[in-house]
Scaffold this motif. Sequence first.
Motif, short mmCIF file in Angstrom:
data_model
loop_
_atom_site.label_atom_id
_atom_site.label_comp_id
_atom_site.label_asym_id
_atom_site.label_seq_id
_atom_site.Cartn_x
_atom_site.Cartn_y
_atom_site.Cartn_z
N THR A 224 0.85 -1.19 0.00
CA THR A 224 0.00 0.00 0.00
C THR A 224 0.88 1.24 0.00
OG1 THR A 224 -1.83 -1.08 1.17
CG2 THR A 224 -1.73 1.31 1.28
N ASP B 276 -6.88 13.08 -2.35
CA ASP B 276 -7.44 12.01 -3.17
C ASP B 276 -6.49 11.60 -4.29
OD1 ASP B 276 -9.54 12.79 -1.62
OD2 ASP B 276 -10.89 13.29 -3.27
N LYS C 126 -16.85 1.76 -2.85
CA LYS C 126 -15.54 1.49 -2.23
C LYS C 126 -14.96 0.14 -2.62
CE LYS C 126 -17.23 3.96 1.87
NZ LYS C 126 -17.47 3.87 3.33
N GLN D 235 -10.72 -3.37 0.15
CA GLN D 235 -9.72 -2.84 1.05
C GLN D 235 -9.82 -1.32 1.24
OE1 GLN D 235 -7.82 -5.15 2.40
NE2 GLN D 235 -6.46 -3.92 3.66
N HIS D 236 -10.27 -0.60 0.21
CA HIS D 236 -10.32 0.87 0.30
C HIS D 236 -11.45 1.32 1.22
CE1 HIS D 236 -7.16 1.80 -2.54
NE2 HIS D 236 -7.67 0.96 -3.42
N THR D 237 -11.23 2.47 1.85
CA THR D 237 -12.23 2.98 2.80
C THR D 237 -13.04 4.14 2.23
OG1 THR D 237 -10.55 4.47 3.76
CG2 THR D 237 -10.83 2.30 4.78
N VAL E 273 -13.34 4.37 -4.89
CA VAL E 273 -12.23 3.90 -5.73
C VAL E 273 -12.28 4.68 -7.04
CG1 VAL E 273 -11.15 1.94 -6.88
CG2 VAL E 273 -12.34 1.61 -4.68
N THR F 12 -4.88 -0.06 -7.57
CA THR F 12 -6.16 0.63 -7.38
C THR F 12 -5.92 1.85 -6.48
OG1 THR F 12 -6.74 -0.74 -5.44
CG2 THR F 12 -7.49 -1.50 -7.61
N SER G 3 -7.65 5.53 -4.58
CA SER G 3 -8.89 5.90 -3.92
C SER G 3 -8.83 7.30 -3.31
CB SER G 3 -9.19 4.87 -2.80
OG SER G 3 -10.19 5.31 -1.92
N ASP H 258 -9.27 7.65 -0.40
CA ASP H 258 -8.67 7.46 0.92
C ASP H 258 -7.18 7.79 0.92
OD1 ASP H 258 -7.41 5.28 -0.26
OD2 ASP H 258 -8.64 3.78 0.75
N THR I 148 -4.74 6.49 -0.77
CA THR I 148 -3.82 5.37 -0.92
C THR I 148 -3.93 4.73 -2.30
OG1 THR I 148 -5.34 3.63 -0.15
CG2 THR I 148 -4.10 4.83 1.54
N ASN J 27 -3.33 0.79 -3.63
CA ASN J 27 -3.08 -0.60 -3.26
C ASN J 27 -2.54 -1.36 -4.45
OD1 ASN J 27 -3.89 -0.44 -0.57
ND2 ASN J 27 -6.04 -0.87 -1.05
#
Length: 445
Positions: free
Chosen positions: A7, A14, A230, A248-250, A253, A267, A269, A271, A273, A275
């Motif tokens: 990650t 964003d 998400k 996994q994303h909060t 996406v 991917t 997001s 959030d 991050t 991944n």
Amino acid sequence: MVKLIHTLADHSDDVNCCAFSSSLLATCSLDKTIRLYSLSDFAELPHSPLKFHTYAVHCCCFSPSGHILASCSTDGTTVLWSAHDGQALAVMEQPGGSPVRVCRFSPDSSCLASGAADGTVVLWNVQSHKLYRCGNVRDGSLVACAFSPNGNLFVTGSSCGDLTVWDDKMRCLHSEKAHDLGITCCDFSSHPVSGFELKYKSTLSGHCAPVLTCAFSHDGQMLVSGSVDKSVIIYDTNFQNILHTLTQHTRYVTTCAFAPNILLLATGSMDKTVNIWQFDLETLCQAGSTEDHLKQFTEDWSEEDVSLWLCAQGLKDLVGIFKMNNIDGKELLNLTKESLADDLKIESLGLRSKALRKIEELRTEVKSLSSEIPDEFICPITRELMKDPVIASDGYSYEKDAMENWISKKKRTSPMTNLVLPSVILTPNRTLKMAINRWLETHQK
């Protein structure tokens, strides 16, 4: 199986887009920066982040060679960067200064398309950095763009839902309403486009909220999508079923991209991050790849692919040694206890033992997927040995239960051709069943 192996959490806002070259990953963000990472160990490059844009960076993409990176921004510019040292090579201003939402290189790297919020789409000459052609969509912001594999046409998508097809001279070939609530992303599969015909084929479902991004794997066997819900969904494009759902994303996406070798998926997001996901060979098999292709796929791994595999197996300390000895996929599968010690000079007995164990597991996995089961004995829907084969009206044989389930849940279409079935009558394939039973008697003693 798809597993999360890394990650990235360096952006302060964003993440809007991510893109792969054969050796690098680029990400861009509302924080006005573009970041570059090495695929060998996911370390950020010394010249990263790239800073020029004065507002949010919406999109980034590599040229097919991987030497040039393009980025575009709300500031109305599209910038070309050297992927090698991060130097800005050119700044191209969108006519009218409208925010640029998407950029894409043509397959031959001669042109770069940029689409803007005012509906303008520009083809830039990558060598001269000059405007080559310019066009406009009828309504809405231009937010999506993709070139066909041979580069003879490209498509754009607008916030009003119009999908427009252009030729390489910027002539509009076709335009139609593709989505009622606007297009957010579009992509071509790797299959060659001969001539031009645009027609609806199918709809993939699974998300419970708007889809923001999609991308085909480089062999066209998989499609990934990311959503406001998400989640990330990976589809088998042959049978149009869901292979995996990643959660996994909060937050939303916003972007997804396959690496050129389809081993990795990125991917991004809201959030903040990105991944990095790795596919195993079983997933590739489920996605319609043949066993011979899977074996060839591993043998065709580049040195970078081997480095990625080492990192995923917890053998990051061996990356330098393997690179120094130019170990590619074919060399990897042929490594032995002796060659690890004598040729690669790996002094640690623990590292040698772990590496050998992982290589043996890889060889076993490839071998198990390269089974002797004749392809005609495998159901195209389940990808398993058929027990009760039936012939459908499309002329293909399927497992009876699987085909009955297909017909009850899907439209009356062929799983193999996607054409309408003339009839839903299923005829027992007794000849094939006898052949399967004979094969089982000789191979399962």
